[in-house]
Scaffold this motif. Structure first.
Motif, short mmCIF file in Angstrom:
data_model
loop_
_atom_site.label_atom_id
_atom_site.label_comp_id
_atom_site.label_asym_id
_atom_site.label_seq_id
_atom_site.Cartn_x
_atom_site.Cartn_y
_atom_site.Cartn_z
N VAL A 154 0.85 -1.21 0.00
CA VAL A 154 0.00 0.00 0.00
C VAL A 154 0.87 1.25 0.00
N ASP A 155 1.90 1.26 0.83
CA ASP A 155 2.82 2.41 0.86
C ASP A 155 3.48 2.63 -0.50
N ALA A 156 3.87 1.55 -1.15
CA ALA A 156 4.48 1.66 -2.49
C ALA A 156 3.48 2.20 -3.50
N ALA A 157 2.23 1.75 -3.40
CA ALA A 157 1.18 2.23 -4.31
C ALA A 157 0.91 3.72 -4.09
N LYS A 158 0.87 4.14 -2.82
CA LYS A 158 0.67 5.56 -2.52
C LYS A 158 1.78 6.41 -3.13
N LYS A 159 3.01 5.94 -2.98
CA LYS A 159 4.15 6.67 -3.53
C LYS A 159 4.07 6.73 -5.06
N LEU A 170 1.41 6.52 -6.99
CA LEU A 170 0.33 7.41 -7.41
C LEU A 170 0.72 8.87 -7.22
N LYS A 171 1.36 9.18 -6.11
CA LYS A 171 1.80 10.56 -5.85
C LYS A 171 2.77 11.03 -6.93
N GLU A 172 3.68 10.15 -7.35
CA GLU A 172 4.64 10.50 -8.40
C GLU A 172 3.95 10.75 -9.75
N MET A 173 2.73 10.20 -9.91
CA MET A 173 1.95 10.41 -11.14
C MET A 173 1.03 11.62 -11.01
N GLY A 174 1.10 12.31 -9.86
CA GLY A 174 0.28 13.50 -9.66
C GLY A 174 -1.04 13.24 -8.97
N GLY A 175 -1.24 12.03 -8.47
CA GLY A 175 -2.48 11.67 -7.78
C GLY A 175 -2.30 11.61 -6.29
N GLU A 176 -3.38 11.20 -5.62
CA GLU A 176 -3.33 11.15 -4.15
C GLU A 176 -4.36 10.16 -3.61
N PHE A 177 -3.93 9.31 -2.67
CA PHE A 177 -4.86 8.44 -1.94
C PHE A 177 -5.68 9.33 -1.02
N LYS A 178 -6.96 9.09 -0.95
CA LYS A 178 -7.83 9.80 -0.01
C LYS A 178 -8.21 8.90 1.16
N THR A 179 -8.61 7.67 0.85
CA THR A 179 -9.08 6.75 1.88
C THR A 179 -8.79 5.32 1.46
N ALA A 203 -6.79 11.30 -9.27
CA ALA A 203 -5.74 11.27 -10.29
C ALA A 203 -6.01 12.42 -11.25
N PRO A 204 -4.97 12.93 -11.89
CA PRO A 204 -5.14 14.07 -12.79
C PRO A 204 -6.12 13.81 -13.93
N ASP A 205 -6.19 12.55 -14.41
CA ASP A 205 -7.09 12.24 -15.52
C ASP A 205 -7.25 10.72 -15.62
N ASP A 206 -8.13 10.30 -16.53
CA ASP A 206 -8.41 8.87 -16.69
C ASP A 206 -7.17 8.09 -17.13
N ALA A 207 -6.32 8.69 -17.94
CA ALA A 207 -5.12 8.00 -18.40
C ALA A 207 -4.20 7.66 -17.23
N VAL A 208 -4.04 8.58 -16.30
CA VAL A 208 -3.21 8.32 -15.12
C VAL A 208 -3.86 7.23 -14.27
N ALA A 209 -5.18 7.30 -14.10
CA ALA A 209 -5.89 6.27 -13.33
C ALA A 209 -5.71 4.90 -13.97
N ALA A 210 -5.79 4.83 -15.30
CA ALA A 210 -5.61 3.56 -16.00
C ALA A 210 -4.19 3.05 -15.83
N ARG A 211 -3.22 3.93 -15.96
CA ARG A 211 -1.81 3.54 -15.79
C ARG A 211 -1.57 3.01 -14.37
N PHE A 212 -2.11 3.71 -13.39
CA PHE A 212 -1.97 3.29 -12.00
C PHE A 212 -2.56 1.89 -11.80
N THR A 213 -3.75 1.66 -12.34
CA THR A 213 -4.40 0.36 -12.22
C THR A 213 -3.57 -0.74 -12.89
N LEU A 214 -3.05 -0.46 -14.07
CA LEU A 214 -2.23 -1.45 -14.77
C LEU A 214 -0.95 -1.76 -14.01
N LEU A 215 -0.32 -0.73 -13.45
CA LEU A 215 0.90 -0.96 -12.67
C LEU A 215 0.62 -1.80 -11.43
#
Length: 97
Positions: free
Chosen positions: A25-30, A32-41, A57-69
């Motif tokens: 989870v900590d790695a995922a938070k980091k 996402l933050k590097e992609m310009g996003g942020e965990f809320k809950t 996340a800044p946009d759907d493309a970043v959200a998709a990339r995060f999910t794929l990673l």
């Protein structure tokens, strides 16, 4: 920034290494933050899904990339929902007139 709800279930690999979940989870938070996003809950849940994450996340493309990673890491399978805040919901409903 757009909001997303992620429903996650541990894979067999993730369940075998469940004690490592906080580190993942900590790695995922980091990541996402590097992609310009942020965990809320984050919630651990009982039932069909093991975790529910709410993030921005800044946009759907970043959200998709995060999910794929996350999927590449092999510990979870995810379903992601784009979430509209109440103001956007009301605006959408109003536009149906």
């Amino acid at each position: 920034m757009p909001s997303y709800v992620m429903l996650a279930s541990w894979t067999d690999q993730g369940a075998r290494q469940v004690k490592e979940s906080p580190r993942r989870v900590d790695a995922a938070k980091k990541m996402l933050k590097e992609m310009g996003g942020e965990f809320k809950t984050l919630y651990m849940t009982m039932g069909e899904y093991d975790l529910i994450l709410i993030y921005e996340a800044p946009d759907d493309a970043v959200a998709a990339r995060f999910t794929l990673l996350l999927g590449q890491m092999g510990a979870v399978r995810t379903t992601t929902l784009k979430a509209f805040p109440e103001a956007a919901y009301r605006e959408i409903m109003h536009s149906l007139a």
